[in-house]
Design a protein around this motif. Sequence first.
Motif, PDB file in Angstrom:
ATOM      1  N   LEU A   1       0.249  -8.550  -8.454  1.00 55.06           N
ATOM      2  CA  LEU A   1       0.268  -7.979  -9.936  1.00 55.06           C
ATOM      3  C   LEU A   1       0.339  -6.653 -10.298  1.00 55.06           C
ATOM      4  O   LEU A   1      -0.220  -5.637  -9.700  1.00 55.06           O
ATOM      5  CB  LEU A   1      -1.291  -8.596 -10.360  1.00 55.06           C
ATOM      6  N   VAL A   2       0.905  -6.423 -11.293  1.00 55.89           N
ATOM      7  CA  VAL A   2       1.167  -5.269 -12.228  1.00 55.89           C
ATOM      8  C   VAL A   2       0.750  -5.361 -13.644  1.00 55.89           C
ATOM      9  O   VAL A   2       1.349  -6.190 -14.413  1.00 55.89           O
ATOM     10  CB  VAL A   2       2.650  -4.623 -11.905  1.00 55.89           C
ATOM     11  N   VAL A   3      -0.032  -4.413 -14.019  1.00 59.84           N
ATOM     12  CA  VAL A   3      -0.390  -4.480 -15.515  1.00 59.84           C
ATOM     13  C   VAL A   3      -0.343  -2.909 -15.921  1.00 59.84           C
ATOM     14  O   VAL A   3      -1.022  -2.153 -15.519  1.00 59.84           O
ATOM     15  CB  VAL A   3      -1.608  -4.955 -15.779  1.00 59.84           C
ATOM     16  N   ASP A   4       0.695  -2.443 -16.957  1.00 57.37           N
ATOM     17  CA  ASP A   4       0.841  -1.203 -17.264  1.00 57.37           C
ATOM     18  C   ASP A   4       1.720  -1.103 -18.420  1.00 57.37           C
ATOM     19  O   ASP A   4       2.307  -2.132 -19.052  1.00 57.37           O
ATOM     20  CB  ASP A   4       1.798  -0.347 -16.122  1.00 57.37           C
ATOM     21  N   ARG A   5       1.681  -0.120 -19.062  1.00 58.48           N
ATOM     22  CA  ARG A   5       2.488   0.061 -20.266  1.00 58.48           C
ATOM     23  C   ARG A   5       4.276   0.212 -20.037  1.00 58.48           C
ATOM     24  O   ARG A   5       4.584   0.655 -19.003  1.00 58.48           O
ATOM     25  CB  ARG A   5       2.307   1.495 -20.978  1.00 58.48           C
ATOM     26  N   GLY A   6       5.004  -0.721 -20.711  1.00 59.24           N
ATOM     27  CA  GLY A   6       6.295  -0.889 -20.705  1.00 59.24           C
ATOM     28  C   GLY A   6       6.749  -1.506 -19.401  1.00 59.24           C
ATOM     29  O   GLY A   6       8.045  -1.449 -18.927  1.00 59.24           O
ATOM     30  N   ILE A   7       6.100  -2.453 -18.655  1.00 55.15           N
ATOM     31  CA  ILE A   7       6.420  -3.180 -17.684  1.00 55.15           C
ATOM     32  C   ILE A   7       7.276  -4.165 -18.179  1.00 55.15           C
ATOM     33  O   ILE A   7       7.167  -5.045 -19.071  1.00 55.15           O
ATOM     34  CB  ILE A   7       5.425  -3.696 -16.851  1.00 55.15           C
TER      35      ILE A   7
ATOM     36  N   VAL B   1       0.876  -1.180   0.046  1.00 54.42           N
ATOM     37  CA  VAL B   1       0.002  -0.060  -0.056  1.00 54.42           C
ATOM     38  C   VAL B   1       0.872   1.399   0.057  1.00 54.42           C
ATOM     39  O   VAL B   1       0.692   2.109  -0.617  1.00 54.42           O
ATOM     40  CB  VAL B   1      -0.886   0.030   1.204  1.00 54.42           C
ATOM     41  N   GLY B   2       2.102   1.093   0.763  1.00 56.05           N
ATOM     42  CA  GLY B   2       2.978   2.330   0.746  1.00 56.05           C
ATOM     43  C   GLY B   2       3.519   2.377  -0.580  1.00 56.05           C
ATOM     44  O   GLY B   2       3.808   3.769  -0.799  1.00 56.05           O
ATOM     45  N   MET B   3       3.461   1.577  -1.611  1.00 52.74           N
ATOM     46  CA  MET B   3       4.123   1.553  -2.711  1.00 52.74           C
ATOM     47  C   MET B   3       3.162   2.007  -3.934  1.00 52.74           C
ATOM     48  O   MET B   3       3.433   1.934  -5.120  1.00 52.74           O
ATOM     49  CB  MET B   3       4.970   0.174  -3.282  1.00 52.74           C
ATOM     50  N   GLY B   4       1.698   2.244  -3.357  1.00 49.98           N
ATOM     51  CA  GLY B   4       0.746   2.690  -4.301  1.00 49.98           C
ATOM     52  C   GLY B   4       0.065   1.495  -4.776  1.00 49.98           C
ATOM     53  O   GLY B   4      -0.836   1.758  -5.578  1.00 49.98           O
ATOM     54  N   TYR B   5       0.237   0.450  -4.127  1.00 48.12           N
ATOM     55  CA  TYR B   5      -0.715  -0.872  -4.714  1.00 48.12           C
ATOM     56  C   TYR B   5      -2.120  -0.767  -3.791  1.00 48.12           C
ATOM     57  O   TYR B   5      -2.254  -0.247  -2.633  1.00 48.12           O
ATOM     58  CB  TYR B   5      -0.166  -2.044  -4.352  1.00 48.12           C
ATOM     59  N   GLN B   6      -2.961  -1.521  -4.491  1.00 50.64           N
ATOM     60  CA  GLN B   6      -4.334  -1.684  -3.644  1.00 50.64           C
ATOM     61  C   GLN B   6      -4.527  -3.193  -3.309  1.00 50.64           C
ATOM     62  O   GLN B   6      -3.831  -3.962  -3.818  1.00 50.64           O
ATOM     63  CB  GLN B   6      -5.457  -1.434  -4.654  1.00 50.64           C
ATOM     64  N   VAL B   7      -5.190  -3.443  -1.979  1.00 47.87           N
ATOM     65  CA  VAL B   7      -5.167  -4.757  -1.827  1.00 47.87           C
ATOM     66  C   VAL B   7      -6.552  -5.319  -2.158  1.00 47.87           C
ATOM     67  O   VAL B   7      -7.518  -4.855  -2.128  1.00 47.87           O
ATOM     68  CB  VAL B   7      -5.333  -4.622  -0.120  1.00 47.87           C
TER      69      VAL B   7
ATOM     70  N   PRO C   1      -6.281  -0.992 -16.799  1.00 50.78           N
ATOM     71  CA  PRO C   1      -5.038  -0.766 -16.651  1.00 50.78           C
ATOM     72  C   PRO C   1      -4.769   0.824 -16.598  1.00 50.78           C
ATOM     73  O   PRO C   1      -5.516   1.493 -17.048  1.00 50.78           O
ATOM     74  CB  PRO C   1      -4.094  -1.217 -17.578  1.00 50.78           C
ATOM     75  N   PRO C   2      -3.808   1.252 -15.725  1.00 49.45           N
ATOM     76  CA  PRO C   2      -2.712   0.433 -15.095  1.00 49.45           C
ATOM     77  C   PRO C   2      -3.184  -0.237 -13.608  1.00 49.45           C
ATOM     78  O   PRO C   2      -4.326   0.503 -13.019  1.00 49.45           O
ATOM     79  CB  PRO C   2      -1.561   1.680 -14.714  1.00 49.45           C
ATOM     80  N   ILE C   3      -2.830  -1.315 -13.596  1.00 47.53           N
ATOM     81  CA  ILE C   3      -3.339  -2.027 -12.160  1.00 47.53           C
ATOM     82  C   ILE C   3      -1.973  -2.353 -11.343  1.00 47.53           C
ATOM     83  O   ILE C   3      -0.962  -2.956 -11.982  1.00 47.53           O
ATOM     84  CB  ILE C   3      -3.991  -3.436 -12.660  1.00 47.53           C
ATOM     85  N   TYR C   4      -2.228  -1.815 -10.138  1.00 46.41           N
ATOM     86  CA  TYR C   4      -1.064  -2.385  -9.288  1.00 46.41           C
ATOM     87  C   TYR C   4      -1.937  -2.841  -7.975  1.00 46.41           C
ATOM     88  O   TYR C   4      -2.549  -2.130  -7.221  1.00 46.41           O
ATOM     89  CB  TYR C   4      -0.150  -1.111  -8.872  1.00 46.41           C
TER      90      TYR C   4
END
Length: 358
Positions: A236-242, A138-144, A206-209
């Motif tokens: 899971l991370v889905v974004d452009r250029g990963i 969560v501190g890195m910007g992800y959602q749970v 997307p983007p998904i974190y």
Amino acid sequence: MSYHSDPYDPKQVAYLSPESLAEAVDAARKAFAAAPDLDALNQIKHQHLGDKAPVSLARREIGALPPAAKSDAGKRVNAARQEVSAEYEARAEVLAAEAAQRVLREETVDVTLPVVRRRRGARHPINLMTDRIADLFVGMGYQVGEGPEVEPEWFNFDALNIAPDHPARTMMDTFYLAAAGRSDSGLVLRTHTSSVQIHTMLTQEPPIYAVSPGRVYRTDEVDATHSPVFHQTEGLVVDRGITMAHLKGTLEHFARTMFGPEVRIRLRPSYFPFTEPSAELDVWFAAHKDGPRWIEWGGCGMVNPRVLTACGIDPHVYSGFAFGMGVDRAVMLRHGVTDMRDMFDGDVRFPLALGTEE
């Protein structure tokens, strides 16, 4: 007894005399003043303000007076009753204040005194580790993300590019749920929290974190390192250029936060149907109790384009990575637990022994 038609007789209205009313007020004052507390005061209240109190009896006798005398007598009675009531209220206020002071004095707690307090139980280390991991991401910007523990096979297998003849779909690894009178309900106890990632990609663009901790099930025998019910955290991370570089950097930060800044990681080529390329994640423990060594922690890789397509995401525009680690395994590595069964025996001393009371 007096009647309205009776002639005036001072003996019949003795309570109405100024002297009698003064005596009633004085008696009430002395009685109220002698009451040591509110309970005692309330017990004698009816004697001076009740229906049979002198001032109340005096009011009843007004009817026996001739019309010319009633007004003056009524004023005297009302004045006397108001004076008695005022004496009662004043004494009640004083006693209430004394009671409050007594409570403060008798129930005072010295918060500066030293105290030894050891709780008999604590939050379970698995819950603490799950929260710790969630807080990190969560501190890195992800959602749970959360999802059901009973899933259709499509979410648990098909959408993750696990073919119908894949070994993971056999009864050796998966708990299948039978519907009434049927054995092919198509429902399973989820074998990983990757199914939550499918729900996430189907409902979000997307983007998904996202990170998805939770309980999972597999048909493993119970021993020191296996359990049919255990816990995972998948990211899971889905974004452009990963790229894989993003994955490795994320996992390195994850491992060092969990196990210390001296920890190193390595990725070994592996195979998973839902990622391509895939890797096993190993963590280097220089201070391991059995000597420095690499220890396997989880799996990871770039999200397979077929998985993105199954969830309606264009793999030519977006790429992503995914990873999964056992929370139980992380607790064992972090705290030196050698037998997984210790974590599920229900012994309240176990969290305290690990120093995980927070």
